[in-house]
Design a protein around this motif. Structure first.
Motif, PDB file in Angstrom:
ATOM      1  N   GLY A   1       0.855  -1.266  -0.003  1.00 54.58           N
ATOM      2  CA  GLY A   1       0.039  -0.067   0.051  1.00 54.58           C
ATOM      3  C   GLY A   1       0.955   1.384   0.010  1.00 54.58           C
ATOM      4  O   GLY A   1       0.541   2.108  -0.690  1.00 54.58           O
ATOM      5  N   TYR A   2       1.808   1.295   1.000  1.00 59.16           N
ATOM      6  CA  TYR A   2       2.653   2.484   1.171  1.00 59.16           C
ATOM      7  C   TYR A   2       3.426   2.536  -0.362  1.00 59.16           C
ATOM      8  O   TYR A   2       3.685   3.784  -1.074  1.00 59.16           O
ATOM      9  CB  TYR A   2       3.604   2.177   2.349  1.00 59.16           C
ATOM     10  CG  TYR A   2       4.566   3.578   2.553  1.00 59.16           C
ATOM     11  CD1 TYR A   2       3.779   4.597   2.358  1.00 59.16           C
ATOM     12  CD2 TYR A   2       5.742   3.342   3.003  1.00 59.16           C
ATOM     13  CE1 TYR A   2       4.650   5.963   2.736  1.00 59.16           C
ATOM     14  CE2 TYR A   2       6.626   4.478   3.123  1.00 59.16           C
ATOM     15  CZ  TYR A   2       5.862   5.853   3.092  1.00 59.16           C
ATOM     16  OH  TYR A   2       6.736   7.021   3.363  1.00 59.16           O
ATOM     17  N   ALA A   3       3.908   1.402  -0.899  1.00 60.18           N
ATOM     18  CA  ALA A   3       4.614   1.429  -2.051  1.00 60.18           C
ATOM     19  C   ALA A   3       3.938   2.119  -3.355  1.00 60.18           C
ATOM     20  O   ALA A   3       4.257   2.894  -4.001  1.00 60.18           O
ATOM     21  CB  ALA A   3       5.439   0.018  -2.459  1.00 60.18           C
ATOM     22  N   SER A   4       2.736   1.752  -3.181  1.00 67.39           N
ATOM     23  CA  SER A   4       1.613   2.265  -4.264  1.00 67.39           C
ATOM     24  C   SER A   4       1.685   3.869  -4.160  1.00 67.39           C
ATOM     25  O   SER A   4       1.504   4.652  -5.158  1.00 67.39           O
ATOM     26  CB  SER A   4       0.421   1.747  -4.182  1.00 67.39           C
ATOM     27  OG  SER A   4       0.602   0.353  -4.394  1.00 67.39           O
ATOM     28  N   ALA A   5       1.431   4.160  -3.075  1.00 69.06           N
ATOM     29  CA  ALA A   5       1.301   5.601  -2.755  1.00 69.06           C
ATOM     30  C   ALA A   5       2.572   6.403  -3.238  1.00 69.06           C
ATOM     31  O   ALA A   5       2.484   7.494  -3.980  1.00 69.06           O
ATOM     32  CB  ALA A   5       1.254   6.055  -1.270  1.00 69.06           C
ATOM     33  N   ILE A   6       3.803   5.717  -2.974  1.00 66.54           N
ATOM     34  CA  ILE A   6       5.055   6.541  -3.369  1.00 66.54           C
ATOM     35  C   ILE A   6       4.958   6.545  -4.937  1.00 66.54           C
ATOM     36  O   ILE A   6       5.338   7.652  -5.498  1.00 66.54           O
ATOM     37  CB  ILE A   6       6.283   5.895  -2.879  1.00 66.54           C
ATOM     38  CG1 ILE A   6       6.222   5.771  -1.332  1.00 66.54           C
ATOM     39  CG2 ILE A   6       7.431   6.598  -3.487  1.00 66.54           C
ATOM     40  CD1 ILE A   6       7.331   5.093  -0.747  1.00 66.54           C
ATOM     41  N   SER A   7       4.577   5.400  -5.681  1.00 67.59           N
ATOM     42  CA  SER A   7       4.417   5.215  -7.039  1.00 67.59           C
ATOM     43  C   SER A   7       3.810   6.405  -7.660  1.00 67.59           C
ATOM     44  O   SER A   7       3.920   7.009  -8.643  1.00 67.59           O
ATOM     45  CB  SER A   7       3.953   4.050  -7.518  1.00 67.59           C
ATOM     46  OG  SER A   7       4.764   2.747  -7.094  1.00 67.59           O
ATOM     47  N   TYR A   8       2.429   6.812  -6.866  1.00 66.27           N
ATOM     48  CA  TYR A   8       1.645   7.583  -7.587  1.00 66.27           C
ATOM     49  C   TYR A   8       1.926   9.021  -7.204  1.00 66.27           C
ATOM     50  O   TYR A   8       1.789   9.947  -8.337  1.00 66.27           O
ATOM     51  CB  TYR A   8       0.078   7.227  -7.087  1.00 66.27           C
ATOM     52  CG  TYR A   8      -0.533   6.446  -7.677  1.00 66.27           C
ATOM     53  CD1 TYR A   8      -1.474   6.815  -8.882  1.00 66.27           C
ATOM     54  CD2 TYR A   8      -0.192   5.063  -7.508  1.00 66.27           C
ATOM     55  CE1 TYR A   8      -1.989   5.829  -9.591  1.00 66.27           C
ATOM     56  CE2 TYR A   8      -0.847   3.954  -8.522  1.00 66.27           C
ATOM     57  CZ  TYR A   8      -1.613   4.393  -9.551  1.00 66.27           C
ATOM     58  OH  TYR A   8      -2.171   3.522 -10.311  1.00 66.27           O
TER      59      TYR A   8
END
Lengths: 305, 314
Positions: free
Chosen positions: B284-291
């Motif tokens: 979840g956190y990795a996705s937020a950084i991706s976005y």
């Protein structure tokens, strides 16, 4: 002509093909050697040397013994003789041949699927005036802005869901969307005169048949270039196969080499031999299709991956 | 494929109606056919681009982990955390710094190489192959080459510095040098593509332009400034866009050459995403950084497009 061509029909006639060659042509005239041109030649030769040294150096090192390759101070040429040890150990032991096969298989599949689906979509967008075609094209072009790399996390989840982690399909499928290729093919199809197809339409040929027997043969140069760029991209792709594959038998060459290096440290001669083997197919491919690739780039400006 | 199951026979008297009816049917079959031909591409497009884009966005609002534990919807918590995370900012800064350092030589040097080759010197195929060859290599291969060339003791670079009587450089382990070293390797690796784009563009400039300028007494430099550069403007726009997009996505060679070190000095944002997601298990956190990264790219693209169009309008 290996794995990279789209389905080509049997009846490609020579006159049809010659009609479609992109018109860009470098005027090749022999000009006298002025001082300015001599300076240019010297600068160019120095730069070319700079670009070739790492490759030549790697090739030379791959023919050294492991001891000599790691010796300090370095030797330029193999002083204890040119040996094939690095190649024989690479090819006989370990998984390098298997990785090469995996790379060939996945990169070929990616290329074939990409070219087929992109050509179909490109043809539709070029020839059929359907509701939503403009919007669709805009969406496809806009999608170029999405960096595939940011999708690794959700894609991995998706692969878990489909049971595709550690499978060839897991490597192949997420790589087949190449929005720039659809756009490039559409632009190329746009340039082909419609009159050629109308005659066939009047004769009652189906659209698919026209695509296969008239349009695609006329598009060989661009199909070749697209195929090669997709193939290079897939063959060299690191991040995605690195994420989706864990079993060493299923790794592609770049991923496999990386795991060897991080597990055993750099073994100079052996690694250079592996690097040479990994690069060879693409270099051969490029040398064969050089002219075609450069021509096609001029008319389209293919986007890299 | 029957596209008109309810086809009625038109009144024989009205040719006009018949023609209109025919046109309507043709339109409809064009619609069906158009979407049919696009459907294989669309299938993969929806499956492997749209779906992950949407699910990644959704995931960025959850506490999902790689081990399957799903702490559910957390709202903008991940984004709040990311904005306060110094590692996000430093890796984003590294990415931008890499892009600045690499894009300039990759555009300017590519143009220079193309202009030199295009002077019509003998051995065209050799020059083209020399500069394009590295582009054919995998990132693993070029990382291997350059890790070795940069090796402080065994490397060719320090050996050459030694011959020249200069001090050795800790290419990849000195914080002040590591990013520059990666840039050197990257320029060497990828310049061939821009070089080919420029070469093709140069070859399509009509000779007449130069001939006319020569009649007016223009010298080589004058011709370059007044003809070559303006004629190359569209290509330059393309090359710069593609290069910025490509440089921002830096991951492979840094991961393999420095691992992001020394002390995080070269770690790009994608590597941080990879670490958070696949070694830290926090999807979840990795996705937020991706976005956050994705929105930055969009913002850069918008600014660039606006700048370009405004200059055009002027």
């Amino acid at each position: 002509m290996t794995t990279t061509t789209a389905p080509t029909p049997r009846s490609a006639r020579a006159d049809e093909r010659s009609a479609s060659r992109p018109t860009m042509k470098a005027p090749r005239r022999r000009r006298p050697m002025t001082p300015g041109r001599i300076v240019a030649l010297v600068v160019l030769a120095l730069l070319a040397l700079l670009w070739l040294i790492p490759v030549v150096w790697a090739v030379i090192t791959s023919f050294k013994t492991e001891g000599e390759a790691a010796a300090s101070p370095i030797t330029i040429l193999p002083e204890s003789g040119w040996v094939l040890d690095a190649y024989t150990t690479t090819l006989s032991a370990g998984l390098v041949p298997r990785w090469a096969w995996n790379s060939l298989l996945t990169a070929s599949a990616v290329t074939i699927i990409t070219v087929v689906i992109s050509a179909l979509a490109g043809y539709a967008l070029s020839r059929f005036n359907f509701v939503g075609s403009k919007a669709l094209l805009a969406v496809i072009i806009a999608s170029i802005l999405i960096p595939a790399q940011i999708l690794i996390v959700p894609l991995f989840q998706q692969m878990l869901l489909f049971n595709m982690v550690d499978t060839y399909w897991g490597v192949i499928l997420p790589q087949v969307i190449a929005a720039p290729m659809v756009f490039i093919l559409k632009k190329f199809f746009d340039q082909i005169p419609r009159a050629l197809e109308e005659a066939a339409l009047v004769d009652g040929a189906s659209r698919l048949r026209i695509l296969l027997q008239i349009v695609l043969p006329l598009s060989r140069p661009i199909l070749g270039a697209v195929s090669i760029f997709v193939f290079i991209g897939a063959w060299n792709n690191f991040l995605w196969p690195f994420i989706v594959i864990n079993r060493s038998e299923l790794m592609t060459l770049p991923v496999g080499l990386q795991t060897v290096i991080s597990a055993y440290g750099i073994q100079y001669a052996a690694n250079m031999a592996q690097a040479v083997l990994a690069a060879l197919p693409l270099i051969v491919l490029f040398v064969f299709f050089q002219r075609q690739i450069i021509k096609s780039i001029s008319t389209t400006g293919i986007a890299g991956t | 494929m029957t596209t008109a199951p309810t086809r009625r026979r038109p009144p024989a008297s009205s040719m006009q109606t018949e023609a209109r009816e025919g046109l309507r049917l043709r339109r409809r079959s064009e619609n069906v056919r158009g979407w049919l031909y696009c459907s294989p591409f669309l299938f993969f497009f929806l499956m492997f681009l749209v779906w992950p884009t949407v699910s990644g966005l959704y995931m960025s609002f959850t506490g999902r982990t790689l081990t399957g534990a799903n702490t559910g919807w957390v709202g903008v918590e991940n984004y709040v955390e990311a904005f306060a995370d110094p590692e996000v900012w430093s890796s984003l800064a590294n990415t931008v710094w890499f892009t600045v350092l690499s894009a300039v030589p990759l555009v300017v040097l590519a143009l220079l190489l193309a202009v030199l080759v295009n002077t019509g010197l003998p051995g065209q195929w050799f020059w083209r192959l020399s500069f394009f060859l590295p582009y054919l290599l995998a990132s693993t291969v070029i990382s291997l080459f350059w890790t070795w060339l940069f090796n402080p003791q065994l490397g060719l670079l320090n050996t050459a510095l030694g011959w020249a009587g200069l001090e050795p450089i800790q290419w990849l382990t000195d914080e002040n040098w590591a990013m520059h070293s990666v840039v050197i390797a990257t320029v060497w690796w990828t310049i061939g593509f821009n070089f080919l784009l420029y070469l093709a563009a140069l070859q399509s400039i009509p000779d007449q332009l130069y001939e006319a300028a020569a009649l007016d007494g223009a010298g080589t430099w004058r011709k370059f400034i007044s003809i070559t550069l303006p004629q190359l403007a569209p290509t330059t726009v393309l090359v710069v866009v593609l290069q910025i997009l490509a440089s921002l996505k830096i991951f492979d060679q840094i991961y393999q050459m420095t691992g992001g070190g020394p002390a995080g000095a070269t770690r790009p944002i994608l590597q941080y995403v990879y670490e958070v997601g696949f070694t830290g298990y926090r999807l979840g956190y990795a996705s937020a950084i991706s976005y956050i990264f994705f929105f930055s790219i969009i913002a850069i693209s918008v600014v660039y497009t606006v700048a370009i169009t405004r200059r055009r309008v002027k």
